[in-house]
Scaffold this motif. Structure first.
Motif, mmCIF file in Angstrom:
data_model
loop_
_atom_site.group_PDB
_atom_site.id
_atom_site.type_symbol
_atom_site.label_atom_id
_atom_site.label_comp_id
_atom_site.label_asym_id
_atom_site.label_seq_id
_atom_site.Cartn_x
_atom_site.Cartn_y
_atom_site.Cartn_z
ATOM 1 N N TRP A 166 42.635 -49.784 6.193
ATOM 2 C CA TRP A 166 41.698 -48.665 6.254
ATOM 3 C C TRP A 166 42.267 -47.506 7.076
ATOM 4 O O TRP A 166 42.050 -46.328 6.751
ATOM 5 C CB TRP A 166 40.369 -49.125 6.852
ATOM 6 C CG TRP A 166 39.511 -49.883 5.897
ATOM 7 C CD1 TRP A 166 39.334 -51.234 5.821
ATOM 8 C CD2 TRP A 166 38.694 -49.333 4.857
ATOM 9 N NE1 TRP A 166 38.469 -51.565 4.805
ATOM 10 C CE2 TRP A 166 38.058 -50.421 4.199
ATOM 11 C CE3 TRP A 166 38.440 -48.037 4.420
ATOM 12 C CZ2 TRP A 166 37.182 -50.233 3.139
ATOM 13 C CZ3 TRP A 166 37.563 -47.853 3.356
ATOM 14 C CH2 TRP A 166 36.943 -48.937 2.729
ATOM 15 N N ALA A 167 42.986 -47.839 8.151
ATOM 16 C CA ALA A 167 43.569 -46.785 8.986
ATOM 17 C C ALA A 167 44.653 -46.024 8.222
ATOM 18 O O ALA A 167 44.727 -44.786 8.285
ATOM 19 C CB ALA A 167 44.147 -47.395 10.267
ATOM 20 N N GLY A 168 45.512 -46.763 7.505
ATOM 21 C CA GLY A 168 46.552 -46.092 6.725
ATOM 22 C C GLY A 168 45.975 -45.190 5.645
ATOM 23 O O GLY A 168 46.440 -44.064 5.432
ATOM 24 N N ALA A 169 44.937 -45.681 4.964
ATOM 25 C CA ALA A 169 44.289 -44.855 3.947
ATOM 26 C C ALA A 169 43.566 -43.672 4.586
ATOM 27 O O ALA A 169 43.516 -42.576 4.014
ATOM 28 C CB ALA A 169 43.313 -45.702 3.129
ATOM 29 N N GLY A 170 43.006 -43.901 5.776
ATOM 30 C CA GLY A 170 42.282 -42.828 6.451
ATOM 31 C C GLY A 170 43.167 -41.657 6.820
ATOM 32 O O GLY A 170 42.718 -40.503 6.826
ATOM 33 N N LEU A 171 44.430 -41.938 7.129
ATOM 34 C CA LEU A 171 45.350 -40.845 7.473
ATOM 35 C C LEU A 171 45.527 -39.881 6.303
ATOM 36 O O LEU A 171 45.670 -38.668 6.508
ATOM 37 C CB LEU A 171 46.707 -41.421 7.891
ATOM 38 C CG LEU A 171 46.737 -42.181 9.223
ATOM 39 C CD1 LEU A 171 48.121 -42.758 9.476
ATOM 40 C CD2 LEU A 171 46.322 -41.265 10.372
ATOM 41 N N LEU A 172 45.513 -40.413 5.084
ATOM 42 C CA LEU A 172 45.676 -39.539 3.921
ATOM 43 C C LEU A 172 44.440 -38.678 3.683
ATOM 44 O O LEU A 172 44.519 -37.680 2.959
ATOM 45 C CB LEU A 172 45.973 -40.374 2.674
ATOM 46 C CG LEU A 172 47.342 -41.030 2.619
ATOM 47 C CD1 LEU A 172 47.506 -41.817 1.321
ATOM 48 C CD2 LEU A 172 48.450 -39.990 2.733
ATOM 49 N N GLY A 173 43.314 -39.072 4.247
ATOM 50 C CA GLY A 173 42.110 -38.273 4.086
ATOM 51 C C GLY A 173 41.961 -37.167 5.112
ATOM 52 O O GLY A 173 41.096 -36.300 4.968
ATOM 53 N N VAL A 174 42.812 -37.179 6.146
ATOM 54 C CA VAL A 174 42.711 -36.163 7.197
ATOM 55 C C VAL A 174 42.937 -34.748 6.665
ATOM 56 O O VAL A 174 42.172 -33.824 7.002
ATOM 57 C CB VAL A 174 43.681 -36.492 8.351
ATOM 58 C CG1 VAL A 174 43.732 -35.346 9.356
ATOM 59 C CG2 VAL A 174 43.256 -37.777 9.044
ATOM 60 N N PRO A 175 43.976 -34.501 5.840
ATOM 61 C CA PRO A 175 44.147 -33.129 5.323
ATOM 62 C C PRO A 175 42.928 -32.619 4.564
ATOM 63 O O PRO A 175 42.550 -31.447 4.710
ATOM 64 C CB PRO A 175 45.371 -33.257 4.408
ATOM 65 C CG PRO A 175 46.142 -34.408 4.956
ATOM 66 C CD PRO A 175 45.101 -35.371 5.428
ATOM 67 N N ASP A 176 42.304 -33.487 3.746
ATOM 68 C CA ASP A 176 41.104 -33.060 3.029
ATOM 69 C C ASP A 176 39.979 -32.731 4.002
ATOM 70 O O ASP A 176 39.223 -31.769 3.797
ATOM 71 C CB ASP A 176 40.645 -34.167 2.075
ATOM 72 C CG ASP A 176 41.456 -34.185 0.792
ATOM 73 O OD1 ASP A 176 41.788 -33.109 0.293
ATOM 74 O OD2 ASP A 176 41.756 -35.286 0.305
ATOM 75 N N LEU A 177 39.850 -33.541 5.040
ATOM 76 C CA LEU A 177 38.780 -33.329 6.005
ATOM 77 C C LEU A 177 38.979 -32.025 6.786
ATOM 78 O O LEU A 177 38.013 -31.354 7.155
ATOM 79 C CB LEU A 177 38.718 -34.517 6.971
ATOM 80 C CG LEU A 177 37.446 -34.681 7.792
ATOM 81 C CD1 LEU A 177 36.232 -34.867 6.896
ATOM 82 C CD2 LEU A 177 37.587 -35.856 8.747
#
Length: 381
Positions: free
Chosen positions: A179-190
């Protein structure tokens, strides 16, 4: 100049007046190749997205919600029984699929009317889509690795440190890492997703500064392909090849079970490649185009836009297929599901018997009361 982010959003801080843009089908097919001296009119691309995407999303939501809800229900019902790591990974994958499916109605409405929900929800929905899509792919790799390690135990081979790390005691750490690894990819969108108006239509997309646009979109596309496709594919191919080798060493009398298990593994890998490879190939082409400007004609840009819309919709169908491939085809989960159905049926029968007993008790009480009233009346008379 219009630039494109990882999800196909047009992204730049310098938007030319009057230029058309490529429609943002969910968060994905909104790329625009507008580095032309003439305007590339893409009304037909937007019209196609406005019809095609809502239909696909509705089908995915209906089927995906039903299948993944069953997976979670069975997992919760057997909370007191001993669960395998694959069971836990399946539950986390069902959660990720459900969260991903929840975003699709927003993108369906966006495809028809444009984004009308404000920048805050734009950020949340965009990040949620990216995180859960990537998380699903990484969990597929975890499931294949767990099955491979189980086959090594069956064949009496020790994998050393890998076996010690990949245990039920550390399962929550593995899931947290995914979940943490996938969450990093969502940071730019956020951080960068926002709502802007282009050609009279409000769109939700990620905007980067002009100096970072090309580098950012290319890097994000490549990282998503690596984490969301190549890494799971390599892990699945390597692990399932090891599982097949272990199955081939089983006694001859288990040939039927062995062939059935191998067929399931082949189906899992083939479905993954068929649903994910076309979309990731388009993403690689988009990343190369963002750096080398490979697409220079309007018709080629439109074709690439439609290709992204179709291939990403195909990739999303994996949310509907996951419960069938990884849960219902698994012996352990199938046994749990049958037990859950049996327990549900028994509880229904017990409930009906209790209702019948209550009805009989009420009827007997009424009859007794009625008889007593008659006797009293006779006595009084």
């Amino acid at each position: 100049m219009l630039e494109m982010t990882k999800s196909g959003h047009s992204s730049t801080m310098d938007l030319p007046d009057g230029d058309d843009y490529d429609y943002h089908d969910n968060i994905t097919s909104n790329f625009s190749y507008e580095d032309y001296h003439t305007v590339c009119e893409k009304a037909d691309v937007r019209s196609f997205a406005g019809v095609f995407l809502p239909v696909v999303y509705v089908v995915c939501v209906v089927l995906g919600l039903a299948g993944n809800s069953v997976v979670l229900a069975v997992y919760i019902h057997h909370k007191r029984q001993r669960r395998t790591m694959t069971d836990t990974f399946l539950a986390h994958m069902a959660i990720a699929d459900l969260l991903l499916l929840v975003t699709l109605p927003f993108w369906a409405a966006d495809a028809v009317r444009g984004w009308e929900l404000g920048p805050s929800l734009c950020k949340i929905v965009s990040a949620c889509y990216t995180v859960n899509f990537t998380c699903c792919m990484l969990l597929l790799a975890c499931i294949s690795l767990d099955r491979y390690l189980a086959s090594t135990v069956m064949s009496h081979r020790d994998q050393g440190g890998l076996c010690r790390v990949f245990t039920r005691a550390h399962c929550w750490k593995v899931c947290l890492g995914v979940w943490a690894g996938a969450g990093l990819l969502g940071v730019p969108d956020l951080l960068f997703s926002t709502v802007i108006e282009i050609s009279g239509r409000r769109v939700c997309l990620a905007l980067y500064t002009h100096s970072l646009a090309q580098e950012a979109k290319a890097c994000l596309e490549v990282v998503e392909v690596l984490l969301g496709f190549l890494l799971p594919l390599v892990v699945m191919a390597w692990c399932y090849a090891g599982v097949v080798r272990a199955l081939m060493r089983l006694p001859v009398e288990s040939g039927t079970r062995r062939r059935r298990a191998i067929r399931v593994l082949v189906v899992v890998v083939v479905v993954f490649m068929v649903t994910q490879m076309p979309y990731n190939a388009v993403k690689i082409w988009r990343a190369m185009d963002s750096v080398y400007s490979l697409v220079t004609k309007c018709e080629a840009s439109k074709a690439l836009d439609r290709a992204t819309q179709v291939t990403e919709s195909l990739a999303l169908t994996h949310c509907c297929l996951n419960p069938i491939l990884y849960a219902l085809l698994g012996t352990s989960f199938r046994q749990h599901a049958l037990k859950a159905v049996k327990a549900f049926g028994e509880s229904r029968r017990r409930g009906r018997r209790e209702e019948q007993r209550e009805e009989q008790a009420v009827e007997m009480s009424f009859n007794n009361s009625h008889s007593a009233s008659q006797e009293t009346s006779s006595f009084i008379i």
